[in-house]
Design a protein around this motif. Structure first.
Motif, short mmCIF file in Angstrom:
data_model
loop_
_atom_site.label_atom_id
_atom_site.label_comp_id
_atom_site.label_asym_id
_atom_site.label_seq_id
_atom_site.Cartn_x
_atom_site.Cartn_y
_atom_site.Cartn_z
N ALA A 25 -6.32 0.24 -1.60
CA ALA A 25 -5.94 0.78 -0.26
C ALA A 25 -6.78 0.07 0.86
CB ALA A 25 -6.39 2.24 -0.45
N ASP A 26 -6.99 -1.05 0.64
CA ASP A 26 -7.81 -1.86 1.64
C ASP A 26 -7.11 -2.05 2.92
OD1 ASP A 26 -9.63 -2.16 -0.46
OD2 ASP A 26 -9.43 -4.23 -0.54
N SER A 27 -5.70 -1.86 2.68
CA SER A 27 -4.90 -2.10 4.07
C SER A 27 -4.89 -0.98 5.01
CB SER A 27 -3.52 -2.30 3.50
OG SER A 27 -2.70 -1.13 3.26
N VAL A 28 -5.72 0.34 4.50
CA VAL A 28 -5.64 1.27 5.39
C VAL A 28 -6.84 1.22 6.55
CG1 VAL A 28 -6.39 3.82 5.73
CG2 VAL A 28 -5.02 3.11 3.62
N HIS A 29 -6.12 1.16 7.76
CA HIS A 29 -7.05 0.61 8.84
C HIS A 29 -6.97 1.68 10.04
CE1 HIS A 29 -3.16 -0.82 9.70
NE2 HIS A 29 -3.32 -0.90 10.68
N ILE A 317 -0.30 4.07 -7.04
CA ILE A 317 -0.15 5.57 -7.22
C ILE A 317 0.43 6.12 -5.87
CG2 ILE A 317 -1.52 7.58 -7.48
CD1 ILE A 317 -3.58 5.83 -8.88
N ALA A 318 1.46 6.93 -6.29
CA ALA A 318 1.98 8.03 -5.26
C ALA A 318 1.43 9.07 -5.53
CB ALA A 318 3.42 7.69 -5.12
N GLN A 350 -7.07 5.94 -0.50
CA GLN A 350 -6.11 5.93 -1.74
C GLN A 350 -5.06 7.11 -1.53
OE1 GLN A 350 -8.80 6.10 -5.13
NE2 GLN A 350 -9.05 4.05 -5.05
N ALA A 351 -5.76 8.18 -1.39
CA ALA A 351 -4.68 9.38 -1.09
C ALA A 351 -3.72 9.14 0.15
CB ALA A 351 -5.59 10.69 -1.00
N PHE A 352 -4.22 8.79 1.04
CA PHE A 352 -3.62 8.52 2.39
C PHE A 352 -2.48 7.51 1.98
CE2 PHE A 352 -2.38 6.24 6.34
CZ PHE A 352 -2.49 7.33 7.21
N LEU A 353 -2.68 6.41 1.21
CA LEU A 353 -1.75 5.64 1.09
C LEU A 353 -0.47 6.10 0.23
CD1 LEU A 353 -1.48 2.64 1.80
CD2 LEU A 353 -2.27 1.84 -0.04
N LEU A 357 2.61 4.59 2.29
CA LEU A 357 3.38 3.59 1.96
C LEU A 357 3.67 3.65 0.47
CD1 LEU A 357 4.01 0.79 2.96
CD2 LEU A 357 2.13 -0.01 2.02
N ASN A 358 2.88 4.02 -0.41
CA ASN A 358 3.37 4.00 -1.93
C ASN A 358 4.10 5.10 -2.26
OD1 ASN A 358 1.22 2.13 -2.24
ND2 ASN A 358 -0.13 3.45 -3.33
N ALA A 359 4.23 6.28 -1.47
CA ALA A 359 5.15 7.17 -1.78
C ALA A 359 6.45 6.59 -1.08
CB ALA A 359 4.92 8.49 -0.80
N ALA A 360 6.49 5.80 -0.30
CA ALA A 360 7.76 5.01 0.19
C ALA A 360 8.35 4.18 -1.00
CB ALA A 360 7.53 4.50 1.74
#
Ligand code: ZN
Length: 419
Positions: A25-29, A317-318, A350-353, A357-360
């Motif tokens: 989840a490093d891309s979460v900015h 993970i979604a 992680q939860a945000f992604l 994005l991961n849910a998409a």
């Protein structure tokens, strides 16, 4: 003429980055004092307001978001949107100590939803599902996957798909359709699961394929329901017809559905409470997304999936609500984030992604949805909260104030805007 709108005055913008799902989840900015330039249904520029303003053409309409927080529209990749009936009384019996077996013996459980779904008219079910979609939108869900699976015969399964077609055409929430005739063994086929699967394979799958609106086939791969061999048979028939597949796997018992999902190249395997490490690794190799459903664990007072183990195995993970009348009657992806963090050991990022994005990615839409980036569809939430952290930190509260779906502002100050 294509309209151009620039959302300015955004206190903080939080988003992941990328066109695929991501294991880390490093891309979460976060971008403070941000702006988003939207042209038509697309995002054209995202960045600090100082950087975006000079990019705006002369006819741009500026909308001041007064310090709100911007995040991508939530995607829910696992919902049972369309069904008939009401199981609130049965839920209360459960709180008074009745077991699932007691409830089923009294005509409750999934069988009561199947009966009510068969009885309901298309219009009745559409009215109910439309209300659910409105609630979802007000809570920031801009795209969902929706499954059939409460009809369990030709007529009622097709009726559910007809409702989805109808609502897709009229409602801003974008819908990806899944056929799940193999959700349960219908009463007419009690003790004859294989005959039911054969009927689905020979009669219903080809008809559903013909509709052209259904992307996936899903199955409840579980002990004493559709076990591994029958699940393989059904999913292989679906693949042969050109469907992609997803599975309800290893929810109640370590049957091996996660391994089957990897073996058959499923896009997503869901639940996974009892998945083994070996199967997690197989899923990571096959690129099968682990869609975890903590709402179901909460609502059934059951064990939670081990998010850290999936993370360690290298799975994307979604998170999803599993919205349904029996085991998870909620639409809140923010609450799923909170449960993911508090009960499954996920970090906020992680939860945000996992809900963006991961849910998409779990519905193969990560190239279009799930992050606020130039070129993606403009699905944007504005939270009436000082930071995106409030989604989890101030939990159980709906912070979504404004929703932009495909460039159109469909919720303004917590109210649906007329189409
Ligand atoms: Zn489900």
């Amino acid at each position: 003429m294509t309209s151009t709108t620039c959302y300015v005055g955004i206190g903080e913008l939080v988003s992941g980055r990328g066109r695929t799902g991501s294991v880390n989840a490093d891309s979460v900015h976060s971008i403070p004092n941000a702006a988003i330039l939207v042209r038509g249904d697309r995002i054209e520029h995202v960045g600090s307001e100082a950087a975006v303003r000079p990019q705006c053409p002369a006819d741009t309409v500026f909308v001041d978001m007064q310090g709100k927080t911007a995040v991508p529209g939530f995607v829910d990749p696992h919902t049972h949107l369309v069904w008939g009936g009401d199981r609130s009384a049965e839920f209360n019996r459960r709180l008074h100590g009745a077991t699932y077996v007691d409830i089923a013996a009294a005509g409750g459980g999934i069988k009561s939803t199947v009966a009510a779904t068969r009885d309901a008219s298309q219009e009745q079910m559409a009215a109910k599902a439309r209300k659910t979609l409105d609630t979802m939108l007000l809570h920031g869900i801009t795209t969902i996957e929706a499954k059939s699976g409460y009809g369990l015969n030709r007529e009622a399964e097709i009726k559910q798909l007809n409702v989805m077609d109808q609502l897709s055409a009229e409602h801003p929430v974008e819908m990806i359709q899944t056929f799940m005739g193999a959700h349960e063994i219908p009463p007419e086929y009690a003790g004859r699961a294989e005959a039911y699967v054969d009927m689905l394979n020979q009669e219903l799958l080809p008809e559903v394929k013909q509709r052209g609106t259904v992307s996936y086939v899903d199955i409840f791969c579980e002990k004493n329901v559709f076990e591994l061999d029958l699940s393989r048979k059904h999913l292989q028939a679906a693949l042969d017809l050109g469907f992609k597949i997803r599975l309800h796997a290893d929810e109640l018992f370590p049957l091996g559905g996660a391994g089957l999902a990897a073996e058959l190249g499923a896009i997503s395997a869901d639940h996974l409470v009892h998945a083994t490490r070996e199967h997690m690794q197989a899923m990571a190799k096959s690129g099968t997304i682990a869609t975890l459903l903590p709402g179901t664990s909460f609502f059934l007072r059951a064990a939670y999936a081990d998010a850290a183990a999936f993370q360690e195995a290298g799975c994307t993970i979604a998170l999803s609500t599993d919205y349904n009348p029996g085991s998870s009657h909620t639409i809140s992806q923010a609450v799923m984030m909170a449960l993911g963090c508090m009960k499954m050991g996920m970090t906020f990022e992680q939860a945000f992604l996992a809900v963006t994005l991961n849910a998409a990615a779990a519905i193969e839409k990560a190239d279009q949805l799930g992050s606020l980036e130039a070129g993606k569809q403009a699905d944007i939430l504005f939270l009436d909260a000082p930071s995106a952290m409030y989604l989890v930190y101030y939990w159980g509260v709906n912070h979504v104030s404004d929703v932009v779906k495909a460039g159109r502002r469909v919720v303004q100050e917590r109210r649906r805007v007329a189409d």
